[in-house]
Design an enzyme around this catalytic site. Structure first.
Site, PDB file in Angstrom:
ATOM      1  N   LYS C  83       0.812  -1.223   0.000  1.00  0.00           N
ATOM      2  CA  LYS C  83       0.000   0.000   0.000  1.00  0.00           C
ATOM      3  C   LYS C  83       0.842   1.269   0.000  1.00  0.00           C
ATOM      4  O   LYS C  83       0.440   2.287  -0.563  1.00  0.00           O
ATOM      5  CB  LYS C  83      -0.936   0.008   1.219  1.00  0.00           C
ATOM      6  CG  LYS C  83      -2.049  -1.026   1.136  1.00  0.00           C
ATOM      7  CD  LYS C  83      -3.143  -0.574   0.185  1.00  0.00           C
ATOM      8  CE  LYS C  83      -4.297  -1.566   0.111  1.00  0.00           C
ATOM      9  NZ  LYS C  83      -5.198  -1.263  -1.022  1.00  0.00           N
ATOM     10  N   GLU C 105      -9.970   7.234   2.588  1.00  0.00           N
ATOM     11  CA  GLU C 105     -10.885   6.342   3.278  1.00  0.00           C
ATOM     12  C   GLU C 105     -10.149   5.035   3.519  1.00  0.00           C
ATOM     13  O   GLU C 105      -9.173   4.737   2.853  1.00  0.00           O
ATOM     14  CB  GLU C 105     -12.125   6.087   2.422  1.00  0.00           C
ATOM     15  CG  GLU C 105     -12.038   4.876   1.499  1.00  0.00           C
ATOM     16  CD  GLU C 105     -10.973   5.000   0.411  1.00  0.00           C
ATOM     17  OE1 GLU C 105     -10.658   6.137   0.004  1.00  0.00           O
ATOM     18  OE2 GLU C 105     -10.452   3.952  -0.023  1.00  0.00           O
ATOM     19  N   SER C 376       1.638  -9.760  -1.036  1.00  0.00           N
ATOM     20  CA  SER C 376       1.265  -8.341  -1.028  1.00  0.00           C
ATOM     21  C   SER C 376       1.349  -7.697   0.352  1.00  0.00           C
ATOM     22  O   SER C 376       1.534  -6.492   0.459  1.00  0.00           O
ATOM     23  CB  SER C 376      -0.138  -8.160  -1.608  1.00  0.00           C
ATOM     24  OG  SER C 376      -1.066  -8.957  -0.909  1.00  0.00           O
TER      25      SER C 376
END
Lengths: 410, 284, 410, 284
Positions: C83, C105, C376
């Site tokens: 991320k 968000e 990930s």
């Protein structure tokens, strides 16, 4: 096997042959790279562990303290702390030695999780001893060890914390010594552990020394690292020891006070290098927190990972020699530093690590123009503790968590 | 090196030594005096008297608990010396403790002050479980100075050079560790004992076997195998612990200790007799 | 701004000028490296983020599946997941654009924590919208965001989860659009977000493509990545899209079933690429989980991070083109894969990530002789969920946690 | 492009249009029919009738809640068309919804089937808050085919090229967004309104201002500033919500809606009169 008068091998006879066998393996595989051991170790550290870890210029801190602050990012190592450097080295060594099983003790759970990870990676059965009390207050780390396939053996003697877990692991080892390697988690214990763990951890300073030359074009004026047992400390210092102009600052946990309560056998700190004196504990002669009789005191720190009454014999020696400067910061300063680094640099450090930044905040002039600070681990493991401890104190830097009430109340 | 005649003399071929262990001050000073004296009455030839240390890494859970009880009741090195001085027994006393207490007593002067004081109050020798032969020189020297013995432990893993080094240093008796692991009473007797005894067969100090001996028959079995003595700790500490937990009168616990001691001593004697008669049972 | 018929800019007029401004900034700074933006981005990704992340040969998996399995270790990125690649890129871009404030968000909290970290690092005020329900079930991530100095705004409308948080963030943006940048967390939303987020994430495949050549001496037969919104997926695929011989496998959350309940408006999965159809959501035309009227369905997955009813328009297009093959594995298979990777490789993956490994386990023959799987994120955030969900199921691979009872009982 | 005379004709310089919004089916089908009809009685010149979508990203909390209520009560596109057909009002109806519902209704055929059906049941135009001019061509074409208007929203941030693009596409009226943000009743009136109106002063479609208008005096203020009409949603939805929460009789809620509508319409008229008289109060 000694560092000045420190070090040695003060262990039960039953373990001595294993210690000798380990010494032999250490010399052959680690020092002489027999069978390419060190090559495999370095390659696994890179691919599995994520080395090299970066050296990062800290924009906000550098500006705030008017000094170039570089962060050695061991928090980015697999598992979230420098611990893997050592755990991976020892588990791999055990494999080279033909051992069939790994045991380790853990307090806060960081060494246990690193060992469990390394053992899973290298397909070695692994059992971790952990005090009952610690199991219940470090649940996420217990989850992680179990998920990695390690057995976690609760130790219910005494207070059920690190000390008891160490004794219990020694007992297991004394029984299974022929097939089992005991992965000691810091630069403590009988020789060759302190030197071997240092060698596995010295990759930190090896990288940092090269990186700071790239980044700053020169060696730093100082290297700062927190010190409990001392493995991240010696790992950060090792390659700089011969650079006489580089100050080496070991920051211990000042806890709530440096004053001991001899009556209760309690030191409300873990400032062994600053306040301890010579003795023999867990296999080595070193500096200790002990009462005048020689009974070991209960140490205390808001950071579980620094909460140990001993320290690596090599560090004790380097302090006596004047090469390493001991310092300490108290619980409050460490907590404030935790919040400061989180807010200003976007790095949530381990509470252990926060002590090094507490020192920087209190002594910005002591670190020179260029300093390297070891971010020994990340703080995810400490979230609950920090929230709790912060609420109980009146800190200069903190954060409020009323969002939870807001989320409930609305 | 020192070789106190009292200590070595307690081991005789046809009268093997029964060497019980208790932690001094467990569960408290006064009771502990009674208990140690009961062991002497029960036939102890030598008594290993533990000086409790806060990190007893070589002990099993039973003795660790005893040490915790003794520490909680206020035992310290100075109280220990008082304890020894006050004890009314006429068998040699061996101080079993960890090196930090010995070392720290003398502050900057090393082990000498501790040894001097121990000799002064009547201690005959030492067993220091975390002090291997490699680290023992300073203590060995002090013992020599005050004519005290220094007992070493031979483990099942001890072989080759290590045996030689220890043979040079040991005096009084050699403590043969019957099995891998830490102290603790167990239900079996290990083959490792035989092997260990065989390895030091030609040593000229008495061989006392410890770790896991629980009752008279074990003792007999060990002595038949060639031991000059048996060391029993956890099985006795269990009695102290039980008495403490059940809040029994000190005298009742002392009586049971004395009875247990007698059983063990008789077992040892039985073993010696069997050995003399070369009666080796089928199951060997 | 389109990927075939997908993509576009379906947003309220009030936001369009900001979207145009962002498009301009994206073209100048990201595509043309104006003012050295991309250089600074790459440097910060390296020093702050810990790039490059390693490509690791997985010993145990490779043996078990008789294929060379390489792991791209995005779990080692700062924050514990891929991320940060995107969050850092967007916050830095906002800074170059002269924006004064960041909003985002978050559902499970991963994007929120990455954004909060990036904002702290770059000294930008940051507010994160998060559903009330999510706040209460993802407390550690809320702690982390607050510790990094971000405001966390509870959204109490509706179910209080991701959907509602997105709408609320849009509302904030519609009000503050002149000074504020909205950091969208995946390759979704109006153009230029899908392309821009892909470009920030494509560092994954850029590195992996070079690394696999080094390690295996050739390109892989396949690249496998889990797919929710699709940012780690496109990041893993981007540089391989032109390598026609490399199969690209996007593994979605099959949840408990692929059958939808139209009556209740519930899809018990998040398999948008496999089962969704075309529609317009959150600013883009793409594949969606919707009922026959076009109302968006509630998606479900044991993994909060995959639990989204849409998917990136570029992925939808690549699936239509036949370049990307969609697949899915169900909750049970993902949980088993979570345990398997933890036990056998010493890597505790995010539950999202575990889906990719579930696919490998079920289709070892589909990945060819050499495969790259994107790890990930790490699974620390999922520990409680995994323990809970594992207890409720009868899995082939799991772990028991009776150590806690043992620790209490003794 | 289509320019339905009914819609543009509702806006007159001296009789500015009052354009209320309600979500169809809020809180249920029957009550909602009553409420919409009450607005017509109260003086509505055009009614924006919301077709609820599950992800109303352009709405504030008030209208979002209305949409949730309507969806929960079973509103769907088909029910919506029935609703429109059944409504007994004689003012133009504008369908306000999100693009996915329009698009999905036609499956593979795009927006045409939805528009055809809407025209069939009596809808006069559309407002689609998530459809900017850039993406509007297919819908614009369908609207032209069936002679329906397509209203666009001009935001305070809309400038330059964007205005031109929109001016080409808009028909019926232009929805001037009074302030940044999403729908919702507020207590102030923004200066941004004046600026927005000034920017599109020379457009030849009527200008209706919405976002935040709460009562008659606001309406007057807006019309004085040059608006041809006022759009009011949240202030009316608030009344529906209050009635729903307090379980009030439908007729009572309808009465209050009608009264509120009257207040707003009168405010608009007052504004037009003041503007005509060039009576500009001190506070401007």
């Amino acid at each position: 096997v000694k560092f000045g008068q420190y070090g040695g091998q003060y262990v039960p006879e039953v373990l001595m042959p294993a210690i000798e066998e380990l010494t032999d393996a250490y010399e052959r595989y680690v020092l002489d790279n027999e069978d390419g051991f060190m090559d495999e170790f370095r390659q696994r550290l890179r691919d599995f562990g994520g080395r090299p870890t970066p050296l990062q210029y800290a924009d906000q801190l550098s500006e705030a303290y008017d000094t170039a602050v570089y962060l050695k990012r061991e928090d980015l190592l697999h598992g979230g702390a420098h611990k893997l450097n050592n755990a991976l080295g020892q588990v791999l060594l055990a494999k080279y030695m033909g051992k069939e099983r790994i045991i380790a003790e853990t307090g806060a759970g960081q060494h246990g999780t690193a060992t469990a990870m390394a053992a899973a990676h290298l397909d070695m059965p692994c059992e971790i001893y952990m005090g009952r009390t610690d199991i219940n207050r470090q649940r996420p780390n217990v989850f992680r060890m179990r998920l990695n396939g390690a057995e976690v053996n609760p130790v219910t003697v005494g207070r059920g914390t690190l000390k008891e877990a160490i004794s219990e692991t020694m007992r297991d080892w004394a029984t299974t010594v022929e097939t089992t390697h005991y992965v000691i988690g810091s630069i403590v214990g009988p020789a060759p552990f302190p030197a071997m763990v240092r060698d596995f951890q010295s990759v930190i300073s090896e990288e940092a020394r090269e990186q700071i030359r790239d980044h700053a074009g020169r060696l730093p004026d100082s290297v700062v690292a927190c010190a409990g047992g001392g493995s991240n400390t010696m790992g950060s210092f090792a390659e700089f020891v011969d650079d006489a102009d580089v100050d080496l600052l070991a920051v211990e946990a000042g806890g709530s006070s440096l004053t001991v309560n001899e009556q209760e056998g309690v030191a409300p700190n873990s400032a062994t290098l600053s306040t301890g004196d010579e003795g023999v504990l867990h296999g080595a002669r070193t500096k200790l927190l002990q009462d005048s009789d020689g009974q070991i005191m209960e140490s205390h720190s808001v950071s579980a990972g620094l909460d140990y009454a001993g320290v690596g014999p090599e560090l004790a020696h380097l302090v006596d020699e004047g090469r390493v400067t001991p310092a300490n910061v108290d619980d409050d300063a460490a907590l404030e530093a935790f919040h400061r680094l989180s807010q200003e640099e976007g790095i949530i450090p381990a509470l252990e690590t926060a002590h090094a930044f507490g020192y920087l905040h209190e002594n910005p002039d002591a670190v020179g123009d260029v300093t390297v600070i070891n971010v020994s681990g990340r703080g995810d493991k400490d979230l609950e503790t920090v929230i709790e401890e912060t609420e109980q104190r009146d800190l200069d830097v903190d954060v409020d968590m009323s969002v939870f009430e807001a989320a409930e109340g609305m | 090196m020192a070789n106190n005649p009292d200590l070595a003399g307690a081991f005789e071929r046809d009268d093997p030594a029964f060497v019980p262990y208790l932690a001094a001050g467990d569960p408290d000073y006064e009771a502990s005096l009674e208990y140690v004296e009961a062991l002497a009455r029960g036939g102890a030839d030598v008594i290993e008297l533990g000086l409790p240390f806060s990190e007893p890494i070589a002990e099993g859970k039973t003795i660790q608990d005893a040490i915790v009880r003794a520490l909680d009741a206020g035992m310290t090195p100075d109280r220990y010396f008082e304890f020894v001085a006050e004890l009314d027994v006429d068998v040699p006393l061996v101080c079993m403790t960890y090196y930090n207490l010995i070392y720290q007593y003398g502050q900057e002067e090393g082990p000498r002050p501790f040894v001097e004081k121990a000799a002064d109050v009547g201690i005959t020798g030492f067993v220091v479980p975390d002090l291997p032969a490699e680290e023992a020189d300073p203590l060995r020297e002090a013992c020599d100075e005050f004519d005290l013995d220094l007992v070493f432990i031979v483990a099942p893993t001890t072989r080759g050079d290590r045996l030689d080094r220890m043979r040079e240093q040991v005096s009084g008796y050699v403590y043969v560790q019957a099995r891998l692991g830490t102290t603790g009473a167990r239900d079996d007797v290990s083959d490792q004992t035989d092997e260990s005894l065989a390895r030091i067969d030609d040593w000229d100090v008495p061989k006392a076997v410890g770790f896991g001996i629980k009752e008279g028959d074990h003792a007999a079995r060990i002595v038949r195998a060639g031991a000059d003595g048996i060391i029993v700790g956890s099985a006795l500490v269990d009695i102290v612990a039980e008495g403490y937990e059940n809040d029994e009168p000190v005298s009742a616990v002392a009586d049971r200790l004395e009875a247990k001691a007698r059983d063990l001593k008789e077992g040892a004697l039985r073993g010696a007799q069997q050995r003399a008669e070369s009666v080796v049972p089928e199951d060997q």
